[in-house]
Write a protein that holds these residues in place. Structure first.
Motif, mmCIF file in Angstrom:
data_model
loop_
_atom_site.group_PDB
_atom_site.id
_atom_site.type_symbol
_atom_site.label_atom_id
_atom_site.label_comp_id
_atom_site.label_asym_id
_atom_site.label_seq_id
_atom_site.Cartn_x
_atom_site.Cartn_y
_atom_site.Cartn_z
ATOM 1 N N UNK A 260 -10.385 2.941 -1.824
ATOM 2 C CA UNK A 260 -9.036 3.503 -1.692
ATOM 3 C C UNK A 260 -8.942 4.452 -0.505
ATOM 4 N N UNK A 261 -9.993 5.240 -0.273
ATOM 5 C CA UNK A 261 -9.987 6.137 0.879
ATOM 6 C C UNK A 261 -9.999 5.373 2.198
ATOM 7 N N UNK A 262 -10.791 4.308 2.265
ATOM 8 C CA UNK A 262 -10.857 3.516 3.501
ATOM 9 C C UNK A 262 -9.501 2.883 3.806
ATOM 10 N N UNK A 263 -8.870 2.288 2.783
ATOM 11 C CA UNK A 263 -7.558 1.670 2.994
ATOM 12 C C UNK A 263 -6.522 2.717 3.376
ATOM 13 N N UNK A 264 -6.530 3.866 2.704
ATOM 14 C CA UNK A 264 -5.548 4.911 2.990
ATOM 15 C C UNK A 264 -5.701 5.435 4.416
ATOM 16 N N UNK A 265 -6.951 5.713 4.824
ATOM 17 C CA UNK A 265 -7.168 6.225 6.177
ATOM 18 C C UNK A 265 -6.789 5.198 7.232
ATOM 19 N N UNK A 266 -7.110 3.930 6.976
ATOM 20 C CA UNK A 266 -6.787 2.885 7.947
ATOM 21 C C UNK A 266 -5.279 2.748 8.123
ATOM 22 N N UNK A 267 -4.542 2.728 7.019
ATOM 23 C CA UNK A 267 -3.080 2.594 7.101
ATOM 24 C C UNK A 267 -2.469 3.802 7.803
ATOM 25 N N UNK A 268 -2.932 5.011 7.446
ATOM 26 C CA UNK A 268 -2.369 6.223 8.049
ATOM 27 C C UNK A 268 -2.646 6.292 9.546
ATOM 28 N N UNK A 269 -3.841 5.879 9.963
ATOM 29 C CA UNK A 269 -4.170 5.927 11.389
ATOM 30 C C UNK A 269 -3.422 4.856 12.176
ATOM 31 N N UNK A 270 -3.254 3.684 11.598
ATOM 32 C CA UNK A 270 -2.579 2.609 12.312
ATOM 33 C C UNK A 270 -1.119 2.955 12.608
ATOM 34 N N UNK A 271 -0.460 3.655 11.711
ATOM 35 C CA UNK A 271 0.945 4.001 11.938
ATOM 36 C C UNK A 271 1.124 5.483 12.270
ATOM 37 N N UNK B 68 7.564 8.031 7.113
ATOM 38 C CA UNK B 68 6.787 8.913 6.233
ATOM 39 C C UNK B 68 6.957 8.519 4.776
ATOM 40 N N UNK B 69 8.196 8.213 4.391
ATOM 41 C CA UNK B 69 8.420 7.770 3.013
ATOM 42 C C UNK B 69 7.705 6.457 2.752
ATOM 43 N N UNK B 70 7.782 5.518 3.705
ATOM 44 C CA UNK B 70 7.119 4.236 3.517
ATOM 45 C C UNK B 70 5.608 4.391 3.420
ATOM 46 N N UNK B 71 5.046 5.281 4.244
ATOM 47 C CA UNK B 71 3.609 5.539 4.159
ATOM 48 C C UNK B 71 3.242 6.108 2.789
ATOM 49 N N UNK B 72 4.060 7.028 2.285
ATOM 50 C CA UNK B 72 3.790 7.594 0.960
ATOM 51 C C UNK B 72 3.841 6.518 -0.118
ATOM 52 N N UNK B 73 4.781 5.572 0.002
ATOM 53 C CA UNK B 73 4.868 4.497 -0.977
ATOM 54 C C UNK B 73 3.631 3.606 -0.936
ATOM 55 N N UNK B 74 3.171 3.271 0.271
ATOM 56 C CA UNK B 74 1.983 2.424 0.396
ATOM 57 C C UNK B 74 0.757 3.136 -0.171
ATOM 58 N N UNK B 75 0.578 4.396 0.179
ATOM 59 C CA UNK B 75 -0.573 5.139 -0.337
ATOM 60 C C UNK B 75 -0.496 5.306 -1.849
ATOM 61 N N UNK B 76 0.724 5.505 -2.366
ATOM 62 C CA UNK B 76 0.874 5.596 -3.815
ATOM 63 C C UNK B 76 0.473 4.304 -4.505
ATOM 64 N N UNK B 77 0.843 3.166 -3.915
ATOM 65 C CA UNK B 77 0.455 1.876 -4.498
ATOM 66 C C UNK B 77 -1.055 1.677 -4.446
ATOM 67 N N UNK B 78 -1.682 2.082 -3.339
ATOM 68 C CA UNK B 78 -3.137 1.941 -3.214
ATOM 69 C C UNK B 78 -3.856 2.757 -4.285
ATOM 70 N N UNK B 79 -3.453 4.004 -4.457
ATOM 71 C CA UNK B 79 -4.151 4.857 -5.421
ATOM 72 C C UNK B 79 -3.774 4.524 -6.854
ATOM 73 N N UNK B 80 -2.596 3.964 -7.069
ATOM 74 C CA UNK B 80 -2.266 3.491 -8.412
ATOM 75 C C UNK B 80 -3.159 2.318 -8.797
ATOM 76 N N UNK B 81 -3.389 1.411 -7.851
ATOM 77 C CA UNK B 81 -4.320 0.312 -8.116
ATOM 78 C C UNK B 81 -5.731 0.797 -8.355
ATOM 79 N N UNK B 82 -6.169 1.780 -7.562
ATOM 80 C CA UNK B 82 -7.510 2.325 -7.762
ATOM 81 C C UNK B 82 -7.635 2.993 -9.130
ATOM 82 N N UNK B 83 -6.609 3.733 -9.529
ATOM 83 C CA UNK B 83 -6.636 4.375 -10.841
ATOM 84 C C UNK B 83 -6.685 3.347 -11.956
ATOM 85 N N UNK B 84 -5.935 2.256 -11.820
ATOM 86 C CA UNK B 84 -5.954 1.207 -12.848
ATOM 87 C C UNK B 84 -7.347 0.588 -12.962
ATOM 88 N N UNK B 85 -8.003 0.341 -11.830
ATOM 89 C CA UNK B 85 -9.351 -0.228 -11.871
ATOM 90 C C UNK B 85 -10.316 0.730 -12.554
#
Length: 211
Positions: free
Chosen positions: A102-113, A135-152
């Protein structure tokens, strides 16, 4: 332990060794493919830099590339090492890989945009250059990533609670003839109803009586 159990144990070890070898070969193939893809992307970028029909500011591009290398080596790599040490110390093994992913995906998305959600490149008199709420879209993407990580992690926690927690214990020969101890026994594989030890040292094999 019977001779049949020892043979089953050796077969289990051989099977696991074969699977580990196959995983290693797959990993090598994946690494080769990733290296080839990276080199192709690098070549494409260099070709565009020198053959683009529009004029290219080479000094500015050079500063950008050099700055990226310095930021990577002096900021990103040390920060990644510190985060890895913190995860190894404070996050248990079943959940560590999930947090790392989740950290790798979050950092990659944040750096790319990064230029977009920081507002770079926009024109105050022309709102169509950066028309979206980045900024809102980035927050939504990161929220989805960490929600998936929490579910796992929740699923893994539930599975750990349902699975037996204590390892199989038993008595094995440790010293001379007939000396037994109460150390944890080797993990066992159940094959055709028989519990076959899959991890025994060679000395134990030599001293183990057959029945």
């Amino acid at each position: 332990m019977s001779g049949n159990g020892l043979r089953l144990g050796r077969a289990g070890r051989a099977g696991r060794a074969g699977r580990v070898g196959q995983v290693g070969q797959v990993g090598q193939v994946v690494r080769v493919l990733l290296v080839c893809a990276g080199l192709a992307a690098l070549g494409y970028g260099l070709a565009g830099l020198f053959t683009h029909p529009r004029p290219v500011n080479l000094p500015n591009s050079t500063r950008w590339l050099a700055g990226g290398v310095l930021v990577h080596d002096l900021v990103l790599v040390p920060a990644t090492m510190l985060v890895g040490l913190a995860l190894a110390r404070f996050v248990s093994a079943p959940y560590r890989a999930v947090v790392q992913g989740a950290l790798i995906v979050s950092a990659s998305v944040a750096l790319m945009c990064l230029p977009l959600w920081l507002g770079y490149g926009g024109t105050p008199g022309n709102p169509t250059t950066n028309p979206l709420p980045y900024r809102r879209n980035l927050a939504l993407v990161l929220g989805a990533v960490w929600a998936g990580a929490l579910a796992i992690m929740i699923i893994r926690a539930v599975r750990r609670q349902r699975s037996p927690g204590d390892p199989v214990r038993g008595r094995r020969i440790s010293g001379g003839e007939g000396e037994l101890d109460d150390e944890p026994a080797a993990a066992v594989d159940v094959v055709d109803g028989h519990a076959a030890a899959v991890r025994l040292d060679d000395a134990a094999h030599d001293r183990q009586p057959e029945t």
